[in-house]
Write an enzyme that holds these catalytic residues in place. Structure first.
Site, PDB file in Angstrom:
ATOM      1  N   GLU A 148      -8.940 -12.323 -26.720  1.00 31.33           N
ATOM      2  CA  GLU A 148      -9.557 -13.170 -27.747  1.00 31.33           C
ATOM      3  C   GLU A 148     -10.226 -12.304 -28.809  1.00 31.33           C
ATOM      4  O   GLU A 148     -10.104 -12.562 -30.012  1.00 31.33           O
ATOM      5  CB  GLU A 148     -10.614 -14.097 -27.135  1.00 31.33           C
TER       6      GLU A 148
ATOM      7  N   TRP B  88      16.029   6.771   6.114  1.00 32.81           N
ATOM      8  CA  TRP B  88      16.540   5.742   5.210  1.00 32.81           C
ATOM      9  C   TRP B  88      17.726   5.046   5.832  1.00 32.81           C
ATOM     10  O   TRP B  88      18.710   5.683   6.173  1.00 32.81           O
ATOM     11  CB  TRP B  88      16.949   6.360   3.870  1.00 32.81           C
TER      12      TRP B  88
ATOM     13  N   THR C 156       3.380   6.759  11.007  1.00 31.76           N
ATOM     14  CA  THR C 156       4.423   7.005  10.007  1.00 31.76           C
ATOM     15  C   THR C 156       4.197   8.342   9.309  1.00 31.76           C
ATOM     16  O   THR C 156       5.131   9.097   9.058  1.00 31.76           O
ATOM     17  CB  THR C 156       4.455   5.852   8.978  1.00 31.76           C
TER      18      THR C 156
ATOM     19  N   THR D 183       3.729  -0.947  14.313  1.00 29.44           N
ATOM     20  CA  THR D 183       2.368  -1.233  14.801  1.00 29.44           C
ATOM     21  C   THR D 183       1.506  -1.815  13.691  1.00 29.44           C
ATOM     22  O   THR D 183       0.810  -2.823  13.865  1.00 29.44           O
ATOM     23  CB  THR D 183       1.716   0.058  15.340  1.00 29.44           C
TER      24      THR D 183
HETATM   25  C1  AOF Z   1      -9.762  -8.987 -19.515  1.00 28.62           C
HETATM   26  N1  AOF Z   1      -9.062  -9.199 -20.644  1.00 28.62           N
HETATM   27  O1  AOF Z   1      -8.434 -10.450 -22.347  1.00 28.62           O
HETATM   28  C2  AOF Z   1      -9.900 -11.385 -20.768  1.00 28.62           C
HETATM   29  C3  AOF Z   1     -10.626 -11.166 -19.552  1.00 28.62           C
HETATM   30  O2  AOF Z   1     -15.601  -6.406 -17.176  1.00 28.62           O
HETATM   31  P1  AOF Z   1     -14.627  -6.726 -18.241  1.00 28.62           P
HETATM   32  O3  AOF Z   1     -15.292  -6.823 -19.573  1.00 28.62           O
HETATM   33  O4  AOF Z   1     -13.443  -5.799 -18.276  1.00 28.62           O
HETATM   34  O5  AOF Z   1     -14.080  -8.197 -17.950  1.00 28.62           O
HETATM   35  C4  AOF Z   1     -13.104  -8.489 -17.014  1.00 28.62           C
HETATM   36  C5  AOF Z   1     -13.075  -9.982 -16.759  1.00 28.62           C
HETATM   37  O6  AOF Z   1     -13.110 -10.748 -17.951  1.00 28.62           O
HETATM   38  C6  AOF Z   1     -11.783 -10.392 -16.076  1.00 28.62           C
HETATM   39  O7  AOF Z   1     -11.859 -10.253 -14.680  1.00 28.62           O
HETATM   40  C7  AOF Z   1     -11.646 -11.849 -16.481  1.00 28.62           C
HETATM   41  O8  AOF Z   1     -12.378 -12.656 -15.574  1.00 28.62           O
HETATM   42  C8  AOF Z   1     -12.333 -11.945 -17.841  1.00 28.62           C
HETATM   43  N2  AOF Z   1     -11.393 -12.139 -18.992  1.00 28.62           N
HETATM   44  N3  AOF Z   1     -10.529  -9.949 -18.985  1.00 28.62           N
HETATM   45  O9  AOF Z   1      -9.706  -7.908 -18.957  1.00 28.62           O
HETATM   46  C9  AOF Z   1      -9.084 -10.336 -21.308  1.00 28.62           C
HETATM   47  N4  AOF Z   1      -9.954 -12.537 -21.440  1.00 28.62           N
HETATM   48 ZN    ZN Z   2     -13.496 -11.946 -22.612  1.00 31.44          ZN
END
Ligand code: AOF
Ligand code: ZN
Length: 344
Positions: free
Chosen positions: A58, A175, A201, A278
């Site tokens: 945004e 493989w 592994t 496992t």
């Molecule tokens: C994003 N990109 O375009 C939008 C997000 O800690 P921050 O600032 O990186 O925020 C991460 C959180 O913000 C993310 O988990 C989500 O809930 C919200 N929106 N995050 O990285 C975006 N719009």
């Molecule tokens: Zn945001």
């Protein structure tokens, strides 16, 4: 469909495409796209998120629009955030820019960031949600799952012969499947942020557990999935999992729930389980497998270890039931992708 609904859906599809720009985002953030529409439905600006610490979608679209953002409809794939995290709150930025309506696809499952819709409405902005929500959730499948369940999404991959053997009795078969299946495994590894095997592994196969064959150039260590070794035994310091090709974490436990908690705390959201029988049995028994990818080679061995160990299931009625989502032929092998029945 009215022309208004049509232009909103077109804009949301564009926002989803922007969000899915290859190579983004890096780190634990979701993929998000945003399109600003003028009242007549024409596009004013667009933006997408490029990774943790960079502007949210945004904010990128608002910056591109400048004063032209006033009076627009913001079409966003995710609910605008309400928090000051690595960047400022988008709900507030949209209000200040004079955006008059926000249409978003997926409500934010991240409790730290949620609440944007309410903030926007309280400021008099019209808010509509749910347009192409399924597509938006799919785009950030692991991120959404991790926030909703408080643990990473787990994909269990294994390779087996037609008679269910994961190797020959003499150990001569790291493989079983061919080249195309092997490349496909690297492609799947690249889409995860952690790869796990058990100490067994590591001791037997000395795997490197990096993404190598899926891309034109090798991934640098900081972009490789985290290598995770589970189990109490020591692993050799000169083994390949200890090389500098990627970060490695040795978790000295046999409990899948503890492993997943440790990874969740490190913001890992998609675990690729490549462990032996496992480890696979432990995760299955704990109900911690969300997706199964089986590579089946059209070979018969008649002897040798099985892909999964003892699960304590004696009756067919108690079998772990999978819903098949995809069957593909890769070279001479068959890939079956499924999900435990009854899970989202
Ligand atoms: C994003 N990109 O375009 C939008 C997000 O800690 P921050 O600032 O990186 O925020 C991460 C959180 O913000 C993310 O988990 C989500 O809930 C919200 N929106 N995050 O990285 C975006 N719009
Ligand atoms: Zn945001």
């Amino acid at each position: 469909m009215s022309s208004e609904a049509g232009s909103l859906e077109r804009a949301m599809r564009r926002a989803l495409d922007l969000a899915a720009t290859p190579g983004v985002p890096l780190g634990p953030n979701p993929r998000v796209g945003c399109v600003l529409l003028a009242p007549d439905g024409t596009e004013v600006a667009e933006g997408f998120h490029r990774g943790a610490g960079t502007p949210h979608a945004e904010a990128a679209a608002l910056a591109a629009a400048g004063d032209a953002a006033r009076g627009t409809t913001a079409v966003v794939t995710l609910e605008p955030c309400n928090h000051t995290g690595r960047t400022g709150p988008c709900a507030q930025a949209l209000i200040e820019a004079g955006v008059s309506r926000v249409v978003f696809a997926q409500p934010d499952p991240n409790p730290e960031a949620a609440g944007g819709a309410q903030t926007l409405r309280a400021a008099g902005v019209t808010v509509e949600l749910g347009l192409l929500e399924r597509e938006a959730r799919r785009l950030n499948r692991a991120w959404t799952f991790a926030h909703e369940h408080g643990r990473p999404f787990v994909t269990w991959k294994f390779a087996t012969t037609l008679d269910g053997r994961s190797g020959a009795a003499d150990g001569s078969s790291r493989w079983i499947t061919g080249e195309a299946a092997r490349r496909d495994v690297h492609r799947l590894r690249a889409s995860c942020d952690a790869i796990l095997v058990g100490t067994g592994t590591v001791l037997r196969d000395d795997p490197e557990l990096t993404v190598r064959d899926a891309l034109d150039q090798p991934l640098p260590p900081e972009l490789q999935p985290l290598r995770v070794i589970m189990g109490t035994r020591d692993v050799p310091a000169d083994g390949r999992t200890s090389n500098g090709a990627a970060e490695t974490l040795h978790l000295r436990t046999h409990e899948p729930v503890e492993v997943l908690a440790a990874l969740h705390a490190r913001e890992r959201q998609h675990l690729f389980l490549e462990g032996g029988p496992t480890v696979a049995a432990a995760f299955l028994a704990a109900g911690c497998i969300d997706e199964v990818v089986a590579y089946v080679a059209p070979k018969l061995l008649g002897a040798g270890p099985h892909a999964v160990g003892e699960l304590g299931i004696g009756n067919i009625a108690d079998a772990l039931d999978l819903e098949v989502e995809d069957v593909s032929v890769l070279g001479h092998d068959v890939r079956i992708t499924g999900r435990p029945r009854g899970r989202n």
